[in-house]
Design an enzyme around this catalytic site. Sequence first.
Site, PDB file in Angstrom:
ATOM      1  N   ASP A 156      44.654  47.733  28.344  1.00  0.00           N
ATOM      2  CA  ASP A 156      44.151  47.543  29.704  1.00  0.00           C
ATOM      3  C   ASP A 156      42.634  47.659  29.669  1.00  0.00           C
ATOM      4  O   ASP A 156      42.100  48.660  29.161  1.00  0.00           O
ATOM      5  CB  ASP A 156      44.744  48.596  30.647  1.00  0.00           C
ATOM      6  CG  ASP A 156      44.240  48.429  32.077  1.00  0.00           C
ATOM      7  OD1 ASP A 156      44.292  47.296  32.591  1.00  0.00           O
ATOM      8  OD2 ASP A 156      43.770  49.428  32.664  1.00  0.00           O
ATOM      9  N   GLU A 191      45.296  41.238  29.155  1.00  0.00           N
ATOM     10  CA  GLU A 191      45.245  40.403  30.348  1.00  0.00           C
ATOM     11  C   GLU A 191      44.188  39.318  30.160  1.00  0.00           C
ATOM     12  O   GLU A 191      43.129  39.570  29.578  1.00  0.00           O
ATOM     13  CB  GLU A 191      44.900  41.246  31.581  1.00  0.00           C
ATOM     14  CG  GLU A 191      46.025  42.154  32.030  1.00  0.00           C
ATOM     15  CD  GLU A 191      45.638  42.998  33.234  1.00  0.00           C
ATOM     16  OE1 GLU A 191      46.272  42.856  34.286  1.00  0.00           O
ATOM     17  OE2 GLU A 191      44.700  43.799  33.116  1.00  0.00           O
ATOM     18  N   ASP A 231      45.158  53.901  34.157  1.00  0.00           N
ATOM     19  CA  ASP A 231      44.913  52.924  33.089  1.00  0.00           C
ATOM     20  C   ASP A 231      46.032  52.905  32.055  1.00  0.00           C
ATOM     21  O   ASP A 231      46.400  51.843  31.542  1.00  0.00           O
ATOM     22  CB  ASP A 231      43.573  53.213  32.411  1.00  0.00           C
ATOM     23  CG  ASP A 231      42.394  53.046  33.351  1.00  0.00           C
ATOM     24  OD1 ASP A 231      42.503  52.217  34.272  1.00  0.00           O
ATOM     25  OD2 ASP A 231      41.374  53.743  33.176  1.00  0.00           O
TER      26      ASP A 231
END
Length: 369
Positions: A186, A270, A351
């Site tokens: 992340d 991501e 997170d």
Amino acid sequence: MANKAYQFRLYPTKEQEELLAKTFGCVRFVYNKMLEERIQMFEKFKDDQESLKQQTFPTPAKYKKEFPWLKEVDSLALANAQLNLQKAFQHFFSGRAGFPKFKNRKAKQSYTTNMVNGNIKLSDGYIKLPKLKWIKFKQHREIPAHHIIKSCTITKTKTGKYYISILTEYEHQPALKEVQTVVGLDFSMSTLYVDSEGKRANYPRFYRKALETLAKEQRKLSRKKKGSNRWHKQRLKVAKLHEKIANQRKDFLHKESHKLAKRYDCVVIEDLNMKGMSQALHFGQGVHDNGWGMFTTFLQYKLAEQGKKLIKIDKWFPSSKTCSCCGRVKESLSLSERTFRCECGFESDRDVNAAINIKHEGMKRLAIV
């Protein structure tokens, strides 16, 4: 076939430095002349697309009659300037970039030459390049014998250092590794990333640490008369500071990506729009300091070389709002909430929870779960 580049420091003589400066200038000149003629042609036939398609665009050879000093430099460097302009227009028409711009003296000083009939050779700390002959360089690593040299790009930094990037081609078909170990990452503004095991990269924030010194040196530069000897001396000092920060960042990102590529068979991240994030959330300094884009590029090729995988999930996937325990998605979650709490009783660092969700989504892509 696969490509790999090797970068080395060049140590040209005074005569070679002069020829390099001429080559940089000629490449820039030819690029700008061709761009100027293309713009004029577009303006002339903007209402007649069929006639525009039939037009032939200029080549570097055309300018050598009018400007004979172009013959003094490597012709392949000028040919590559033409190719670069063609790519710039292709990117513009496909919507991937803006309209090509003219290059000025402040632009990056570099040129590319190609291997043709053995015109590039390496021998005992020297490399032979077209027009430059043998030039000294620091070869800190060997180029494998089965790697074929395709081209070389010579670059001069703002601090006056010269580097050469040697692009090679070689047979490479890595066996796809069976995925056994997976990790989710992340993005974190302060630490670069937090993984699904709760570990943080702890990025040292090199730019932020040097910000005070940098501001002090830039203030000194602003007070000096532009173009004077003291101004040039101070400009070099500022450029060296920026170069040091960039090198520290690159070194850290190489080491972090190497550790991940060595430890895991698959890394899930991501697919973030960093430019949009820096503009929308006013996090410009933080986003540009940690170099997430560079980090993912390093990670991707390091994994690919070993037959491993990098999976990018959709940027709209609600990784932060989803409970990694029960799968319930929260309607809203403010940036100030650093602890994730769910109705099911699950509680975790925000997170870490997001990184676990990213990992799970990646595993679904792999059909592991």
